[in-house]
Scaffold this motif. Structure first.
Motif, PDB file in Angstrom:
ATOM      1  N   ARG A 110       0.767  -1.230   0.090  1.00 60.26           N
ATOM      2  CA  ARG A 110       0.065   0.137  -0.093  1.00 60.26           C
ATOM      3  C   ARG A 110       0.843   1.157   0.040  1.00 60.26           C
ATOM      4  NH1 ARG A 110      -2.635  -0.240   4.757  1.00 60.26           N
ATOM      5  NH2 ARG A 110      -4.674  -1.395   4.121  1.00 60.26           N
ATOM      6  N   GLU A 111       0.885   2.250  -0.852  1.00 57.83           N
ATOM      7  CA  GLU A 111       1.795   3.128  -1.096  1.00 57.83           C
ATOM      8  C   GLU A 111       0.835   4.243  -1.509  1.00 57.83           C
ATOM      9  OE1 GLU A 111       4.241   1.968  -4.078  1.00 57.83           O
ATOM     10  OE2 GLU A 111       5.353   0.471  -3.203  1.00 57.83           O
ATOM     11  N   ARG A 112       1.327   5.563  -1.180  1.00 57.20           N
ATOM     12  CA  ARG A 112       0.831   6.659  -1.746  1.00 57.20           C
ATOM     13  C   ARG A 112       1.038   7.136  -3.331  1.00 57.20           C
ATOM     14  NH1 ARG A 112      -2.938   8.398   1.596  1.00 57.20           N
ATOM     15  NH2 ARG A 112      -2.099   8.449   3.604  1.00 57.20           N
ATOM     16  N   ASP A 113       0.130   7.367  -4.084  1.00 57.45           N
ATOM     17  CA  ASP A 113       0.160   7.839  -5.487  1.00 57.45           C
ATOM     18  C   ASP A 113       1.118   8.764  -5.463  1.00 57.45           C
ATOM     19  OD1 ASP A 113      -0.401   8.362  -8.091  1.00 57.45           O
ATOM     20  OD2 ASP A 113      -2.445   8.016  -7.946  1.00 57.45           O
ATOM     21  N   GLU A 114       2.051   8.706  -6.303  1.00 54.57           N
ATOM     22  CA  GLU A 114       2.919   9.601  -6.524  1.00 54.57           C
ATOM     23  C   GLU A 114       2.440  10.982  -7.265  1.00 54.57           C
ATOM     24  OE1 GLU A 114       6.673   8.197  -8.611  1.00 54.57           O
ATOM     25  OE2 GLU A 114       6.759   6.819  -7.210  1.00 54.57           O
ATOM     26  N   ASN A 115       1.325  10.748  -8.270  1.00 54.60           N
ATOM     27  CA  ASN A 115       0.683  11.928  -8.615  1.00 54.60           C
ATOM     28  C   ASN A 115      -0.384  12.485  -8.006  1.00 54.60           C
ATOM     29  OD1 ASN A 115       2.268  11.475 -10.867  1.00 54.60           O
ATOM     30  ND2 ASN A 115       0.820   9.783 -11.606  1.00 54.60           N
ATOM     31  N   ASN A 116      -0.934  11.947  -6.946  1.00 52.19           N
ATOM     32  CA  ASN A 116      -1.852  12.379  -6.042  1.00 52.19           C
ATOM     33  C   ASN A 116      -1.668  11.687  -4.605  1.00 52.19           C
ATOM     34  OD1 ASN A 116      -4.355  13.150  -4.560  1.00 52.19           O
ATOM     35  ND2 ASN A 116      -5.778  12.110  -6.080  1.00 52.19           N
ATOM     36  N   ARG A 117      -0.978  12.546  -3.737  1.00 52.57           N
ATOM     37  CA  ARG A 117      -0.593  12.284  -2.480  1.00 52.57           C
ATOM     38  C   ARG A 117      -1.622  11.620  -1.445  1.00 52.57           C
ATOM     39  NH1 ARG A 117       3.775  10.225  -2.254  1.00 52.57           N
ATOM     40  NH2 ARG A 117       4.192  10.796  -0.113  1.00 52.57           N
ATOM     41  N   VAL A 118      -2.904  12.103  -1.853  1.00 55.16           N
ATOM     42  CA  VAL A 118      -4.093  11.700  -1.083  1.00 55.16           C
ATOM     43  C   VAL A 118      -4.521  10.283  -1.395  1.00 55.16           C
ATOM     44  CG1 VAL A 118      -6.533  12.402  -0.463  1.00 55.16           C
ATOM     45  CG2 VAL A 118      -4.819  14.195  -0.759  1.00 55.16           C
ATOM     46  N   ARG A 119      -4.226   9.911  -2.686  1.00 58.48           N
ATOM     47  CA  ARG A 119      -4.699   8.720  -3.180  1.00 58.48           C
ATOM     48  C   ARG A 119      -3.559   7.701  -2.705  1.00 58.48           C
ATOM     49  NH1 ARG A 119      -4.949   5.974  -8.708  1.00 58.48           N
ATOM     50  NH2 ARG A 119      -6.765   4.833  -8.363  1.00 58.48           N
ATOM     51  N   VAL A 120      -4.429   6.536  -2.530  1.00 56.10           N
ATOM     52  CA  VAL A 120      -3.507   5.341  -1.944  1.00 56.10           C
ATOM     53  C   VAL A 120      -3.541   4.176  -3.394  1.00 56.10           C
ATOM     54  CG1 VAL A 120      -3.432   3.308  -0.528  1.00 56.10           C
ATOM     55  CG2 VAL A 120      -3.706   5.352   0.394  1.00 56.10           C
ATOM     56  N   ILE A 121      -2.621   3.605  -3.519  1.00 56.82           N
ATOM     57  CA  ILE A 121      -2.383   2.569  -4.352  1.00 56.82           C
ATOM     58  C   ILE A 121      -2.085   1.318  -3.795  1.00 56.82           C
ATOM     59  CG2 ILE A 121      -1.181   1.740  -6.833  1.00 56.82           C
ATOM     60  CD1 ILE A 121      -3.012   4.055  -7.177  1.00 56.82           C
ATOM     61  N   VAL A 122      -2.669   0.040  -4.271  1.00 63.15           N
ATOM     62  CA  VAL A 122      -2.421  -1.245  -3.689  1.00 63.15           C
ATOM     63  C   VAL A 122      -1.796  -1.978  -4.975  1.00 63.15           C
ATOM     64  CG1 VAL A 122      -3.363  -3.405  -3.062  1.00 63.15           C
ATOM     65  CG2 VAL A 122      -4.110  -1.303  -2.089  1.00 63.15           C
ATOM     66  N   GLY A 123      -0.492  -2.631  -4.670  1.00 67.44           N
ATOM     67  CA  GLY A 123       0.089  -3.285  -5.573  1.00 67.44           C
ATOM     68  C   GLY A 123       0.463  -4.685  -5.111  1.00 67.44           C
TER      69      GLY A 123
END
Length: 184
Positions: A110-123
């Protein structure tokens, strides 16, 4: 497929079930009921079989669903929690709980989206992808055994027929891909 329950089973055979339904509801079409009841039982038993396989790998069916959704998203195998929740028919709270568990198990990141620091990305992690691949190998063996008595032509026809049924349900119930309530 045998029409009688297995050893120790308490479930009536399909014919017994249909006879009981007809006794209580005379308008029942026994052919339709046999198809629908067989599909329901097959789905339930396959879910249990897949659950046993994923348990051997140390993951649950619920975790397998997340891994599968990430793989289906394609390289780089990443989605936002909201997208995952929609694809799996879960509430955001249930998805967060599932992701928390999977991050702790090393299956996803679970990481912060580099383009939108509010958004989280699951990989998916290497370990998660490895578990997904092994589950696919196990499922392939199970599915081949399940369909071993059908010819290639019969498999093709069955696949086409089931796809038609699926389309009919999807057209009539477009929101039915999820769950009525959270199961975990």
């Amino acid at each position: 497929m045998a029409d009688t329950p297995g050893p120790g089973a308490s479930e009536p055979s399909l014919d017994e079930q249909i006879a009981a339904y007809q006794r209580e509801f005379q308008d029942l079409d026994p052919q339709v009921e046999k198809v629908v009841s067989a599909l329901s039982r097959l789905n339930r038993r396959m879910h249990v079989a897949y659950g046993r396989q994923t348990a051997e790998l140390g993951i649950s069916n619920a975790e397998w669903e997340v891994l599968k959704a990430l793989v289906l998203a394609g390289d780089p195998y990443r989605l936002g929690p909201g997208d995952l929740a929609k694809r799996l028919g879960l509430t955001p709270a249930a998805m967060t709980h599932r992701i928390d568990r999977m991050v702790a198990e090393g299956l996803v990141t679970r990481e912060r989206d580099e383009n939108n620091r509010v958004r989280v990305i699951v990989g998916i992690t290497e370990e998660g992808r490895g578990k997904w691949l092994e589950a696919m190998r196990m499922a392939t063996v199970f599915e081949e055994e399940l369909l071993q008595d059908l010819s290639g032509e019969e498999r093709g026809r069955l696949g086409e027929m089931l796809t038609r049924l699926l389309r009919r349900v999807e057209d009539a119930q477009p929101d039915a891909g999820g769950r009525l309530s959270d199961l975990d």
